[in-house]
Design an enzyme around this catalytic site. Structure first.
Site, short mmCIF file in Angstrom:
data_model
loop_
_atom_site.label_atom_id
_atom_site.label_comp_id
_atom_site.label_asym_id
_atom_site.label_seq_id
_atom_site.Cartn_x
_atom_site.Cartn_y
_atom_site.Cartn_z
CG HIS A 1 38.45 17.23 55.20
ND1 HIS A 1 39.55 17.06 54.71
CD2 HIS A 1 38.55 17.00 56.64
CE1 HIS A 1 40.27 16.28 55.62
NE2 HIS A 1 39.84 16.29 56.75
CD GLU A 2 36.28 17.82 59.10
OE1 GLU A 2 36.57 16.65 59.45
OE2 GLU A 2 37.03 18.51 58.93
CD GLU B 1 37.30 13.10 61.57
OE1 GLU B 1 37.79 14.43 61.90
OE2 GLU B 1 38.42 12.41 61.56
CG ASN B 2 33.02 14.81 66.96
OD1 ASN B 2 33.89 13.91 67.04
ND2 ASN B 2 33.01 16.10 66.99
NE ARG C 1 40.22 26.17 60.39
CZ ARG C 1 39.89 26.50 59.23
NH1 ARG C 1 38.94 27.61 58.98
NH2 ARG C 1 40.05 25.36 58.47
CG HIS D 1 37.21 12.44 58.27
ND1 HIS D 1 38.24 11.63 58.25
CD2 HIS D 1 37.70 13.71 58.43
CE1 HIS D 1 39.52 12.31 58.26
NE2 HIS D 1 39.11 13.53 58.32
CD GLN E 1 41.27 13.07 65.07
OE1 GLN E 1 40.58 13.74 64.37
NE2 GLN E 1 42.15 12.14 64.10
CE LYS F 1 43.70 26.78 57.51
NZ LYS F 1 42.82 26.64 56.21
CD GLN G 1 38.83 17.91 68.53
OE1 GLN G 1 37.95 18.27 67.93
NE2 GLN G 1 39.43 16.89 67.91
CD GLU H 1 42.46 13.71 58.91
OE1 GLU H 1 41.95 14.43 57.69
OE2 GLU H 1 41.96 13.75 60.31
CG ASP I 1 48.52 17.98 68.60
OD1 ASP I 1 47.40 17.58 67.76
OD2 ASP I 1 48.54 19.07 69.01
N GLY J 1 39.32 23.35 62.00
CA GLY J 1 38.37 23.72 61.10
C GLY J 1 37.15 22.70 61.17
N GLY J 2 37.32 21.48 61.35
CA GLY J 2 36.15 20.72 61.75
C GLY J 2 36.63 19.39 62.10
N1 BES Z 1 40.23 14.99 62.37
C1 BES Z 1 40.44 16.06 61.71
C2 BES Z 1 40.69 17.20 62.86
C3 BES Z 1 42.00 16.62 63.73
C4 BES Z 1 43.20 15.97 63.65
C5 BES Z 1 41.86 16.78 65.23
C6 BES Z 1 44.05 15.37 64.44
C7 BES Z 1 42.77 16.34 66.21
C8 BES Z 1 43.71 15.67 65.57
C9 BES Z 1 39.69 16.84 60.92
O1 BES Z 1 38.89 16.00 59.68
C10 BES Z 1 40.58 17.67 59.89
O2 BES Z 1 41.22 17.23 59.26
N2 BES Z 1 40.31 18.97 60.13
C11 BES Z 1 40.83 20.01 59.17
C12 BES Z 1 39.83 20.35 58.03
C13 BES Z 1 40.67 20.74 56.93
C14 BES Z 1 41.62 19.89 56.29
C15 BES Z 1 39.62 20.74 55.47
C16 BES Z 1 41.01 21.30 60.00
O3 BES Z 1 40.66 21.58 60.98
O4 BES Z 1 41.48 22.30 59.44
ZN ZN Z 2 40.31 15.39 58.44
#
Ligand code: BES
Ligand code: ZN
Length: 625
Positions: free
Chosen positions: A319-320, A295-296, A580, A323, A165, A582, A163, A342, A399, A292-293
């Site tokens: 969402h991904e 976007e690689n 996860r 991106h 990002q 979140k 991971q 975002e 972060d 959650g995801g």
């Molecule tokens: N790019 C992000 C995940 C991310 C952001 C990782 C900042 C590290 C630092 C990814 O696209 C994202 O936003 N994921 C969300 C999805 C949701 C908003 C649908 C997630 O992981 O919850």
């Molecule tokens: Zn995102």
């Protein structure tokens, strides 16, 4: 490509990611030359940049390390004396320039900013073509999560995923680790025989006999989009250009759940232009994946918690996928501009969802986003600078910029702009924005300039009452934020009202409700709901122990706040099986805030080893370690 070697070059970073062979002549005329200071990278690309990576690596599950050689093609200014890469925790064995071993130096981390890592200075001259770095990652590299076989679904093979990002790529690859610096790459990766390896690149669909894999990414990408996953994986096609990777026993269920992927891709293209990356696949990872995801490019990394069995959580794929335009094509210049990635993506995600599942579905998502935004603004404080779209993350871990502000305030700002000119004008603008700026970087300031030039100047009267600066550089949610009403939620609210009036759970009209209606229902329950009433809800709806992680998470948060102990055993199982962030943060936070820190600490001590670094990092601060 034009390169500016300004007097600022020595202290600043210059970004122009647009490579001439990727751009049409008309696109090139739009100059994207900018002198940008990225506070989260040591590298000075105006002096010397790595434009192409050849990565030769071996993945060793026994030592939990990756050993490799990163060979960078160098593009240097006439007076260049060194090229600088970001690293963190890498053991450097040898560095050479054009085949000759050189004396490099590793400068220590900025005091109190461990996330920055160390700058690798490599002496070069203007004529240097390539530098090679031979290195090994550390066993606790922040980007990497090494899973034992028991932590996977099939429990047969270990698993590794990355991971990167925001600035974790430097923990597994010496690179110029800022979103404004793009490069192409090729890779040769050796993994244990029997395992499949995947990267943000052209990917294999079958296991190789000898564990050797070759990769190629011909479109330039920034380092935060570099990824690698290694495991016992199978592939199943969904559509012509889309498919799913997952552990063999799970791949059919994942492909079924994500069966709308191809349609999403086609709808996205109809909205905002051709998909630029070839295939679009998703890998469904083990449950410890901290997001959650992610976007690689070419291969979205996803949590298995979206596999709900009823396709109700596939907005994450939208969402991904979105991106692939907002972020991967037009990229935030620094993490201070994160809302450009975002906010646009949440907006675009919702448009895809509307196109595939209808307006009433998309409205539910928007209302949930708004409620979540209001809560975040309350938590940060209505005047907090962290509620500005344009962030100030200098000297901080980027972060810290990941919040509903970038996502949902960003998306609502764009919805406001849309409402001023109507969808047709707006869509033409967004389409042009992605096309004109493809493979380039975008600062907030350049976006505002582009917006003025291509939308506002043509409709000045429509924007007379919109204070763009207040939205971007001001706090909170401005008064002109669009109000969204969801008719499906209005029906839910009636049932909440009946329940609050004393109606038994069993008498509520809930038939046909999907995940989002249930979420609305739980969120709207009164803050002082009694444990008896929660018990009544459980008896009818079986929230405690429910397989749908979104609903489970919302319910457990309420359970903790109301000391509804009936749910605690299942909540503990949930916290020990899902990584996860979140989902984790609200539950631990609720425990800490309600005098249940002992429970938080006990569960965290047990669950922490199974969490990825980014979740550990957040929770160590919250719960203590
Ligand atoms: N790019 C992000 C995940 C991310 C952001 C990782 C900042 C590290 C630092 C990814 O696209 C994202 O936003 N994921 C969300 C999805 C949701 C908003 C649908 C997630 O992981 O919850
Ligand atoms: Zn995102």
């Amino acid at each position: 490509m034009r390169i500016l070697y300004s007097t600022l070059a020595a202290v600043s970073l210059m970004f122009n990611a647009c490579s001439s062979d990727q751009q049409s002549a008309s696109q090139q005329t739009h100059s994207n030359d900018m002198v940008i200071n990225d506070p989260h990278s040591f590298s000075k690309p105006a002096i010397a940049r790595g434009t192409h990576l050849n990565w030769d690596a071996k993945v060793d599950f026994n030592t939990q390390t990756i050993s490799g050689t990163a060979t960078w093609t160098v593009e240097a200014a006439p007076d260049a004396k060194e090229i600088i890469f970001d690293t963190r925790g890498l053991t450097i064995h040898k560095v050479s320039a054009d085949g000759k071993s050189v004396d490099y130096s590793l400068k220590d981390t900025v005091n109190g900013e461990p996330w920055m890592g160390q700058a690798l200075h490599i002496p070069i001259s203007a004529s240097t073509q390539q530098v090679s770095v031979q290195y090994t990652t550390s066993a606790d590299a922040a980007a990497l999560q090494w899973l034992k076989a028991e932590q996977t679904r099939d429990k047969q093979h270990p698993f590794l995923f990355t991971q990167s990002q925001a600035i974790l790529a430097r923990t597994w690859l010496p690179c110029q680790d800022g979103p404004g610096m793009r490069f192409t790459f090729e890779a040769q990766v050796q993994v244990p025989a029997g395992m499949l390896a995947l990267m943000s690149a052209e990917n294999p669909q079958q296991v190789s006999a000898d564990g050797k894999y070759q990769f190629k990414m011909e479109q330039p990408i920034p380092s935060y989009l570099m990824s690698l996953a290694v495991g016992n994986l199978a592939f199943q096609a969904v559509g012509k250009e889309t498919g799913v990777y997952a552990e063999p026993s799970f791949v059919a269920a994942c492909a079924e759940e994500l069966s709308d992927m191809q349609t999403m891709l086609e709808k996205a293209e109809q909205l905002y232009g051709k998909y630029q990356w070839g295939r679009y696949d998703v890998i469904v990872l083990p449950p410890s994946f901290p997001f959650g995801g992610m976007e690689n490019p070419r291969i979205t990394f996803a949590t298995p918690t979206i596999i709900a069995g009823d396709k109700s959580l596939v907005a994450l794929v939208a969402h991904e996928l979105a991106h692939s335009w907002s972020g991967n094509l037009v990229t935030n210049a620094t993490w201070n501009d994160f809302w450009l990635n975002e906010g646009f993506t949440v907006y675009f995600e919702n448009r895809i969802m509307e196109a595939v599942y209808g307006k009433d579905y998309a409205e539910m998502l928007q209302v949930l986003e708004y409620e979540s935004l209001v809560e975040t603004v309350q938590e940060f404080g209505a005047t907090s600078a962290d509620t500005h779209l344009k962030l100030k993350l200098e000297g901080r871990d980027p972060d810290e910029g990941v919040s509903d502000i970038a996502y949902n305030k960003g998306a609502y700002f764009l919805r406001l702009l849309e409402s001023k000119v109507g969808r047709e004008n707006w869509d033409a603008f967004v389409n042009g924005y992605f096309t004109t700026n493809a493979f380039k970087v975008m600062t907030t300031e350049a976006f505002v300039e582009y917006l003025n030039e291509h939308l506002i100047d043509a409709h000045p009267e429509a924007f007379a009452d919109v204070d763009i600066r207040a939205w971007i550089y001001g706090p909170g949610i401005p008064d002109n934020c669009p109000k969204v009403v969801s008719t499906r939620f209005t029906a839910v609210d009636q049932e909440v009202h009946a329940f609050n009036g004393g109606a038994a759970a069993a008498s509520l009209k809930t038939s046909g409700w999907t995940t989002h209606e249930w979420l609305r229902f739980i969120y709207q329950l009164p803050e002082d709901i009694t444990v008896e009433r929660m018990g009544d809800l459980d008896k009818s709806f079986h929230f405690t122990g429910i397989g749908n992680c979104e609903i489970a998470d919302a319910w457990y948060e309420l359970a903790v706040k109301r000391h509804y102990a009936t749910a605690y055993a299942d909540m503990e199982t949930f916290l020990c099986s899902v990584g996860r962030r979140k989902f984790l943060t609200p539950l631990y936070k609720a425990m800490m805030q309600t005098n249940q820190s002992e429970m938080a600490k006990r569960i965290y001590a047990k669950a922490r080893p199974g969490y990825h670094y980014v979740a550990q990092n957040t929770l160590d601060e919250l719960v203590g370690n």
